[in-house]
Design a protein around this motif. Sequence first.
Motif, PDB file in Angstrom:
ATOM      1  N   TRP A   1       5.268 -28.315 -32.899  1.00 43.44           N
ATOM      2  CA  TRP A   1       6.567 -28.972 -33.713  1.00 43.44           C
ATOM      3  C   TRP A   1       7.495 -29.281 -32.581  1.00 43.44           C
ATOM      4  CZ3 TRP A   1       4.049 -24.291 -33.656  1.00 43.44           C
ATOM      5  CH2 TRP A   1       4.945 -22.560 -33.340  1.00 43.44           C
TER       6      TRP A   1
ATOM      7  N   GLU B   1       4.100 -30.345 -48.539  1.00 43.78           N
ATOM      8  CA  GLU B   1       6.114 -29.568 -47.695  1.00 43.78           C
ATOM      9  C   GLU B   1       6.671 -30.956 -47.414  1.00 43.78           C
ATOM     10  OE1 GLU B   1       4.626 -26.327 -45.130  1.00 43.78           O
ATOM     11  OE2 GLU B   1       3.953 -25.006 -46.524  1.00 43.78           O
ATOM     12  N   LEU B   2       5.813 -31.795 -46.269  1.00 41.32           N
ATOM     13  CA  LEU B   2       6.794 -32.593 -45.619  1.00 41.32           C
ATOM     14  C   LEU B   2       7.803 -33.778 -46.462  1.00 41.32           C
ATOM     15  CD1 LEU B   2       7.674 -34.322 -43.325  1.00 41.32           C
ATOM     16  CD2 LEU B   2       5.308 -35.524 -42.910  1.00 41.32           C
TER      17      LEU B   2
ATOM     18  N   PHE C   1      10.171 -32.005 -48.574  1.00 40.75           N
ATOM     19  CA  PHE C   1      11.413 -32.252 -47.173  1.00 40.75           C
ATOM     20  C   PHE C   1      12.385 -33.297 -47.222  1.00 40.75           C
ATOM     21  CE2 PHE C   1      12.486 -33.110 -42.884  1.00 40.75           C
ATOM     22  CZ  PHE C   1      13.373 -31.658 -42.556  1.00 40.75           C
TER      23      PHE C   1
ATOM     24  N   PHE D   1      11.558 -29.552 -39.744  1.00 36.01           N
ATOM     25  CA  PHE D   1      11.069 -29.518 -40.146  1.00 36.01           C
ATOM     26  C   PHE D   1       9.780 -28.107 -39.576  1.00 36.01           C
ATOM     27  CE2 PHE D   1       6.559 -30.807 -41.707  1.00 36.01           C
ATOM     28  CZ  PHE D   1       6.614 -30.336 -42.967  1.00 36.01           C
TER      29      PHE D   1
END
Length: 378
Positions: A256, A290-291, A294, A304
């Motif tokens: 990340w 989740e993405l 987001f 993220f």
Amino acid sequence: MNHYHYIFTGGGLSALLTLFEMIQSGRFSDKKILLIDSSSKDKNDRTWCFWDTENLFDEIISKKWNIAWFKNESFTNQLNLSPYEYKMIRSLDFYKLIFEAINKHPNIEIFHDDVIDYSELGNHCIVKTKTKSFTCNQIFNSIYNPEVVTSQTKFPLVQQHFIGWFIKSKEAVFTEDCPTFMDFSVEQKGNTRFMYVLPTSSNEALLEYTLFSKDLLSTSEYESEIEKYIQQLGITEYEIVEKEQGTIPMTCFPFWKNNTKNIINIGSAGGWSKASTGYTFKNSVKKSKELVQFLKTNSDFTKFYKSNKFRFYDLLLIDILYQTNQYGSAIFSSMFKTGKAALIFKFLDEETSFWEDLKVIWMCPKGLFIKALLRRIF
């Protein structure tokens, strides 16, 4: 030069799951989206398995099991998986489902070519393929670059690598309702090696020779071990229906940190495989959800990421497998000999409490993990 809101560089599992989740959300129908991949996804090129208590992609599940064997050279244990089921999806069925959904949305385009470069230029991005260039607001990149991990030493890389054969045998030797989750009775040769058997009938099964180790083998070595295992099962005649092979990076490298405001790494490129096991499908389903959630409120991809205690647990196991690869069998055997499969699955799904974590950790060889912990501290 055509411009898009989002471009997916690579059309593997993570990209397709994220795109499918965007479609399901109903929030992106006004966005122009481009998926770039060199493959047309018209063949069954892999098999995904996962444990589940819900109905995740049940419409394309090809087989499911409630029990499974765990074996090593000294014991055999039949695991009761309840309340989980172990499920198998063939990739071609998955591709058909996803592309049927994509084809209903004219705002999504597919382009078949190799991506050769992508970059962020101020408030927009550019993607270059062998034949064309495109611009976009944001990129979802799933093209894994192993040099990102191999160029550093702080976070070791262990590979899950395998070759699998779907076979149809003359003899009915398989127990259709009981797969072999891990069979460590195969010769370890200084590594962590096991056979993985998924039966679909009494004479049909997928057999995968799998390693968790630093280095890959020659094709002939995987296949000679599969042949040896088939003979040990008492099979004298069989047909190889399909073959598959793969390599999954197992590492706690902080992928990340390579995200930018407008470029996010997903899939193997983003560390979406579970580091300690290499399991990818269910983890990628979670990450894709989740993405997309987001994206509904945030557009800065550098934000993220959420670290948790499970990354540290994974880091210790990867350190052990990297430094002393021959102990993998002892670690997994200690967990599945006395532990309940449901608790272990819950732990690997990163859904356990700290007290439940301790129950799982206490099953493992303590000396190995204490040494790994001390190496990390000092």
